[in-house]
Structures are given as C-alpha cells and as structure tokens.
Design a protein around this motif. Structure first.
Motif, PDB file in Angstrom:
ATOM      1  N   LYS A 199       0.845  -1.203   0.000  1.00  0.00           N
ATOM      2  CA  LYS A 199       0.000   0.000   0.000  1.00  0.00           C
ATOM      3  C   LYS A 199       0.879   1.251   0.000  1.00  0.00           C
ATOM      4  CE  LYS A 199      -3.214  -2.343   3.157  1.00  0.00           C
ATOM      5  NZ  LYS A 199      -3.765  -2.303   4.534  1.00  0.00           N
ATOM      6  N   LEU A 200       0.483   2.214  -0.824  1.00  0.00           N
ATOM      7  CA  LEU A 200       1.060   3.552  -0.769  1.00  0.00           C
ATOM      8  C   LEU A 200       0.020   4.468  -0.145  1.00  0.00           C
ATOM      9  CD1 LEU A 200       2.988   5.903  -1.438  1.00  0.00           C
ATOM     10  CD2 LEU A 200       2.017   5.908  -3.759  1.00  0.00           C
ATOM     11  N   VAL A 201       0.384   5.130   0.961  1.00  0.00           N
ATOM     12  CA  VAL A 201      -0.521   6.035   1.663  1.00  0.00           C
ATOM     13  C   VAL A 201      -0.039   7.466   1.454  1.00  0.00           C
ATOM     14  CG1 VAL A 201      -1.455   6.717   3.904  1.00  0.00           C
ATOM     15  CG2 VAL A 201      -1.138   4.292   3.371  1.00  0.00           C
ATOM     16  N   LEU A 202      -0.924   8.301   0.914  1.00  0.00           N
ATOM     17  CA  LEU A 202      -0.587   9.686   0.617  1.00  0.00           C
ATOM     18  C   LEU A 202      -1.063  10.569   1.762  1.00  0.00           C
ATOM     19  CD1 LEU A 202      -1.748   9.814  -3.120  1.00  0.00           C
ATOM     20  CD2 LEU A 202       0.437   9.027  -2.177  1.00  0.00           C
ATOM     21  N   ALA A 203      -0.131  10.963   2.633  1.00  0.00           N
ATOM     22  CA  ALA A 203      -0.451  11.859   3.746  1.00  0.00           C
ATOM     23  C   ALA A 203       0.071  13.265   3.497  1.00  0.00           C
ATOM     24  CB  ALA A 203       0.127  11.317   5.055  1.00  0.00           C
ATOM     25  N   GLY A 204       1.078  13.385   2.623  1.00  0.00           N
ATOM     26  CA  GLY A 204       1.577  14.699   2.246  1.00  0.00           C
ATOM     27  C   GLY A 204       0.696  15.314   1.170  1.00  0.00           C
ATOM     28  N   ILE A 205       0.731  16.635   1.098  1.00  0.00           N
ATOM     29  CA  ILE A 205      -0.116  17.357   0.137  1.00  0.00           C
ATOM     30  C   ILE A 205       0.750  17.884  -1.003  1.00  0.00           C
ATOM     31  CG2 ILE A 205      -1.638  19.345  -0.199  1.00  0.00           C
ATOM     32  CD1 ILE A 205      -2.390  19.059   2.762  1.00  0.00           C
ATOM     33  N   ALA A 206       0.449  17.455  -2.228  1.00  0.00           N
ATOM     34  CA  ALA A 206       1.205  17.913  -3.393  1.00  0.00           C
ATOM     35  C   ALA A 206       0.353  18.748  -4.342  1.00  0.00           C
ATOM     36  CB  ALA A 206       1.785  16.716  -4.153  1.00  0.00           C
ATOM     37  N   ASN A 207      -0.979  18.565  -4.294  1.00  0.00           N
ATOM     38  CA  ASN A 207      -1.876  19.211  -5.261  1.00  0.00           C
ATOM     39  C   ASN A 207      -1.459  18.900  -6.704  1.00  0.00           C
ATOM     40  OD1 ASN A 207      -3.721  20.494  -3.508  1.00  0.00           O
ATOM     41  ND2 ASN A 207      -2.227  22.102  -3.086  1.00  0.00           N
ATOM     42  N   GLN A 208      -1.015  17.668  -6.912  1.00  0.00           N
ATOM     43  CA  GLN A 208      -0.549  17.222  -8.222  1.00  0.00           C
ATOM     44  C   GLN A 208      -1.167  15.874  -8.554  1.00  0.00           C
ATOM     45  OE1 GLN A 208       1.500  18.926 -10.303  1.00  0.00           O
ATOM     46  NE2 GLN A 208       1.595  20.633  -8.857  1.00  0.00           N
ATOM     47  N   PRO A 209      -1.234  15.507  -9.841  1.00  0.00           N
ATOM     48  CA  PRO A 209      -1.754  14.187 -10.209  1.00  0.00           C
ATOM     49  C   PRO A 209      -0.882  13.068  -9.645  1.00  0.00           C
ATOM     50  CG  PRO A 209      -1.629  15.641 -12.121  1.00  0.00           C
ATOM     51  CD  PRO A 209      -0.893  16.329 -11.020  1.00  0.00           C
ATOM     52  N   VAL A 210      -1.511  11.944  -9.368  1.00  0.00           N
ATOM     53  CA  VAL A 210      -0.788  10.739  -8.957  1.00  0.00           C
ATOM     54  C   VAL A 210      -0.619   9.866 -10.182  1.00  0.00           C
ATOM     55  CG1 VAL A 210      -0.810   8.707  -7.481  1.00  0.00           C
ATOM     56  CG2 VAL A 210      -1.732  10.871  -6.636  1.00  0.00           C
ATOM     57  N   THR A 211       0.626   9.526 -10.511  1.00  0.00           N
ATOM     58  CA  THR A 211       0.927   8.808 -11.743  1.00  0.00           C
ATOM     59  C   THR A 211       1.339   7.371 -11.448  1.00  0.00           C
ATOM     60  OG1 THR A 211       1.674  10.862 -12.777  1.00  0.00           O
ATOM     61  CG2 THR A 211       2.349   8.797 -13.822  1.00  0.00           C
ATOM     62  N   ILE A 212       0.739   6.432 -12.145  1.00  0.00           N
ATOM     63  CA  ILE A 212       1.152   5.028 -12.098  1.00  0.00           C
ATOM     64  C   ILE A 212       1.883   4.748 -13.411  1.00  0.00           C
ATOM     65  CG2 ILE A 212       0.376   2.633 -11.985  1.00  0.00           C
ATOM     66  CD1 ILE A 212      -2.105   3.663 -10.486  1.00  0.00           C
ATOM     67  N   SER A 213       3.193   4.544 -13.321  1.00  0.00           N
ATOM     68  CA  SER A 213       3.993   4.430 -14.544  1.00  0.00           C
ATOM     69  C   SER A 213       3.728   3.137 -15.302  1.00  0.00           C
ATOM     70  CB  SER A 213       5.486   4.544 -14.211  1.00  0.00           C
ATOM     71  OG  SER A 213       5.885   3.518 -13.314  1.00  0.00           O
ATOM     72  N   SER A 214       3.353   2.083 -14.574  1.00  0.00           N
ATOM     73  CA  SER A 214       3.092   0.802 -15.234  1.00  0.00           C
ATOM     74  C   SER A 214       1.879   0.143 -14.598  1.00  0.00           C
ATOM     75  CB  SER A 214       4.306  -0.125 -15.117  1.00  0.00           C
ATOM     76  OG  SER A 214       3.981  -1.437 -15.534  1.00  0.00           O
ATOM     77  N   ASP A 215       0.763   0.104 -15.317  1.00  0.00           N
ATOM     78  CA  ASP A 215      -0.406  -0.543 -14.745  1.00  0.00           C
ATOM     79  C   ASP A 215      -0.225  -2.057 -14.656  1.00  0.00           C
ATOM     80  OD1 ASP A 215      -0.531  -0.972 -17.450  1.00  0.00           O
ATOM     81  OD2 ASP A 215      -2.628  -0.376 -17.685  1.00  0.00           O
ATOM     82  N   SER A 216       0.563  -2.641 -15.540  1.00  0.00           N
ATOM     83  CA  SER A 216       0.774  -4.090 -15.483  1.00  0.00           C
ATOM     84  C   SER A 216       1.515  -4.480 -14.205  1.00  0.00           C
ATOM     85  CB  SER A 216       1.544  -4.577 -16.715  1.00  0.00           C
ATOM     86  OG  SER A 216       2.800  -3.938 -16.811  1.00  0.00           O
ATOM     87  N   PHE A 217       2.555  -3.719 -13.844  1.00  0.00           N
ATOM     88  CA  PHE A 217       3.296  -3.938 -12.599  1.00  0.00           C
ATOM     89  C   PHE A 217       2.363  -3.719 -11.405  1.00  0.00           C
ATOM     90  CE2 PHE A 217       5.797  -2.076  -9.096  1.00  0.00           C
ATOM     91  CZ  PHE A 217       6.747  -3.056  -8.903  1.00  0.00           C
ATOM     92  N   PHE A 218       1.593  -2.638 -11.454  1.00  0.00           N
ATOM     93  CA  PHE A 218       0.669  -2.282 -10.377  1.00  0.00           C
ATOM     94  C   PHE A 218      -0.368  -3.379 -10.174  1.00  0.00           C
ATOM     95  CE2 PHE A 218      -2.969  -0.075  -8.525  1.00  0.00           C
ATOM     96  CZ  PHE A 218      -2.393   0.778  -7.604  1.00  0.00           C
ATOM     97  N   ASN A 219      -0.933  -3.869 -11.284  1.00  0.00           N
ATOM     98  CA  ASN A 219      -1.966  -4.893 -11.204  1.00  0.00           C
ATOM     99  C   ASN A 219      -1.401  -6.246 -10.797  1.00  0.00           C
ATOM    100  OD1 ASN A 219      -3.707  -2.934 -12.071  1.00  0.00           O
ATOM    101  ND2 ASN A 219      -3.792  -3.654 -14.196  1.00  0.00           N
ATOM    102  N   TYR A 220      -0.250  -6.602 -11.352  1.00  0.00           N
ATOM    103  CA  TYR A 220       0.353  -7.911 -11.067  1.00  0.00           C
ATOM    104  C   TYR A 220       0.632  -8.067  -9.574  1.00  0.00           C
ATOM    105  CZ  TYR A 220       3.681 -11.755 -11.008  1.00  0.00           C
ATOM    106  OH  TYR A 220       4.331 -12.925 -10.720  1.00  0.00           O
ATOM    107  N   LEU A 221       1.152  -7.006  -8.959  1.00  0.00           N
ATOM    108  CA  LEU A 221       1.468  -7.073  -7.533  1.00  0.00           C
ATOM    109  C   LEU A 221       0.280  -6.729  -6.632  1.00  0.00           C
ATOM    110  CD1 LEU A 221       5.083  -5.569  -7.325  1.00  0.00           C
ATOM    111  CD2 LEU A 221       4.370  -7.964  -7.275  1.00  0.00           C
ATOM    112  N   LYS A 222      -0.850  -6.395  -7.251  1.00  0.00           N
ATOM    113  CA  LYS A 222      -2.059  -6.049  -6.500  1.00  0.00           C
ATOM    114  C   LYS A 222      -1.783  -4.918  -5.513  1.00  0.00           C
ATOM    115  CE  LYS A 222      -4.166 -10.618  -7.006  1.00  0.00           C
ATOM    116  NZ  LYS A 222      -4.777 -11.793  -6.331  1.00  0.00           N
TER     117      LYS A 222
END
Length: 332
Positions: free
Chosen positions: A247-270
């Motif tokens: 899990k990635l937990v976003l507690a800091g404030i960036a006011n910027q988009p959150v980017t997932i560079s690889s959906d296959s990596f993201f999905n594979y590792l759930k």
C-alpha cells in the motif's frame, strides 16, 4: 477585554498580529486560556495559498489547529469541566451532518491568548505532560498515527518506509517503532533528517538516491510506503519498491496528479494507493493514553518555543526549514 491573535487575511494571504476582543463562549462552549500552539506546514500552505478554507464564514481566521491550554470559563450548558483543567483541543469538529470543520482553518484557532472550543472537543491531559508536547498531539502526532493504524493498518513485522522525516514523518518513524513494524525505513534528502530518524527508531535511513535498495533490504518489498513529503517523485519512487499487496498512503499534500507508470506492474502485484487526511477524535485520545503511560515521549519533537508575537518569524523559519525543525511552538 482584548487579546493578541495571529490572523490570516485570505484576500491578500497576509498574516497579521492583531489585537482583538477575547471571544465569548456559547452555551456548549468553553473559553480556553492558550498556553501552547504548534506551527505546522499546513499553516504555511494556508499563508502561501496552497490551501484554502472551504467552510470559513468570512475571509479572516485566527490560525492554529494544534492547541493546548487551561479551561478559563464555561458556557451555561457545559458539564464535566471546571476552570483550571489542563486540556488539549481536537484539531476540528463535526456538525450534525457529519461535515468536518478544521480549527484554525474553517473557524478561529489557537494562535491567540484565548480560544473558544466546543466542550466535546476538549481532551484532558495529565499533569506531567507539558503543554508544549500536548498541543502537537492533534495533527503532528495523530495524523501519522491514524495513517499507520487506520488507513494503512500496519501490523507488527510489516516492512514500512517513511518518505519525508519532517513534522509528521518524524513522528511516523517513532510510532511505527512503537507498534512493532520491522524494518522501519526512513527516506529523506537531508542528512540531519536521516540522523534524526535513526535517533527516533528507524532501522535504516536512506537518501532518495539509495531507495532502490529497499527491495533488497526488505527481502521483497514494502508492505506500506508512507508519503509525508507531498512530492510527486516520491510517490513514483515508492510504488517501485512495494511488495505484493503493498500500500502507498498519501499523507503529504502535493496538489498534483498521482501517476502510475506501469499498470501491469501495479496490477500484477495487487498494489493500492490510499489517500489520508488528519485523524479522528479517538486517535488523539489513544495517544494521550500512551503519553500518560510513558509509552510516548515527545520531548525531542519540540524544536523551539517562541512568543506568540513572533508567529510571523516562526512561519519564516519553517518555510526555510531553518534548523530542520520538527515542531515550533508559540507561547502566548
């Protein structure tokens, strides 16, 4: 009766130290003599314009959502409190519809000699807990505590890394150690911040350029990555070192988009990404109990104590990260 207060004028984003009337408590409110108030990066964001109150009635507000003090006077319907009681104030309150109003943002806060608070937002503190430490429990300590225990649901033995060892991240390191996360890894570009993380209980402290070693250090990746830096590059880096189901937990404030560079990596590792903001009243109460039982020592968190009149100077010090402070405290 008059008092000094640090008032933010939103139209020009100007912080002014002004003499104003001492507020009168309503029937369900308490007048509190403020003895300590924290200076938070959120206050800086409000002054600079990165944050804007959504629920404020008007365009001027007394800053300060981290407040401790002494009960001075009770509203007509208030029971269970008496003048002289030592208390801290919750950083916000809910209305009947469940809308959360934040102290020092949506209504007047604690950068003042006196503050009005709804009676149900008071929390009693023990005699041996200094006001300077008590005032930072709402937000500076309770926000990472809620992120760890409620949003991330960290379990003993979980590998966890904290990006950004400032006012919130420093406490995250300490609290992760308290609940048994292992290893606890701190990531920060500033050497003094890394040294502080080690002193507070981190097993390893890394420069961001060394974060690629985290997968090896943890034997497969992190269970939880906590972003207290509020930097897009941090989020991208953290996603690359999460383990399966991490899990990635976003507690800091960036006011910027959150980017997932690889959906296959993201999905594979759930993997999953969770937003986090603030804490609930029970988190503050839990931390006060831990402090009462000597399980939580916040003495090292108090970087300096300044007179209330020096609030603008305290803000400038935090903007410049002068001395790499955890928390600067204002004392009326």
């Amino acid at each position: 009766m008059k008092m000094l207060a640090g008032r933010l004028h939103l139209k020009e984003r100007g912080l002014r130290m002004e003499t104003v009337d001492v507020p009168e408590p309503g029937p369900d409110e308490v007048l509190v003599k403020v003895t300590a108030a924290g200076v938070c990066l959120s206050d800086v964001h409000l002054i600079e314009g990165g944050l804007t109150p959504r629920l404020l009635d008007g365009d001027v507000v007394t800053l300060g959502h981290e407040t401790a003090g002494i009960v001075d006077r009770l509203g007509d319907r208030v029971e269970g409190w008496k003048p002289g009681d030592r208390i801290l104030l919750q950083a916000g309150q809910r209305d009947r519809r469940g809308t959360v109003y934040t102290r020092g943002v949506d209504y007047d806060g604690g950068w003042a000699e006196y503050a009005v608070a709804r009676a149900d937002t008071l929390v009693a503190i023990p005699d041996d807990l200094p006001f300077e430490q008590a005032c930072i429990i709402p937000d500076a300590v309770s926000t990472p505590w809620a992120a760890i225990t409620a949003t991330a649901q960290v379990k003993p033995g979980d590998a966890v890394a904290v990006w950004g060892v400032g006012g919130l991240g420093a406490h995250a390191v300490q609290l992760l150690r308290l609940i048994g996360a292992a290893p606890v890894i701190a990531v920060d570009p500033l050497a003094p911040a890394r040294e502080r993380a080690l002193a507070l209980g981190a097993d390893v402290a890394l420069d961001p350029s060394e974060a690629g070693t985290i997968r090896e250090l943890t034997g497969g990746g992190l269970a939880v990555a906590l972003d207290f830096a509020g930097v897009p590059a941090v989020r991208e880096q953290a996603l690359t070192v999460l383990g399966r189901g991490g899990k990635l937990v976003l507690a800091g404030i960036a006011n910027q988009p959150v980017t997932i560079s690889s959906d296959s990596f993201f999905n594979y590792l759930k993997l999953s990404i969770h937003g986090h903001y603030g804490s609930d009243p029970e988190h503050v109460e839990e931390l006060v109990r831990l402090a009462r039982r000597q399980r939580l020592d916040l003495a090292a968190s108090i970087s300096d104590v300044l007179p209330l009149a020096d609030a603008p100077a305290a803000v400038e010090r935090l903007q410049r990260k002068e001395g790499n402070p955890i928390r600067l405290i204002l004392r009326p």
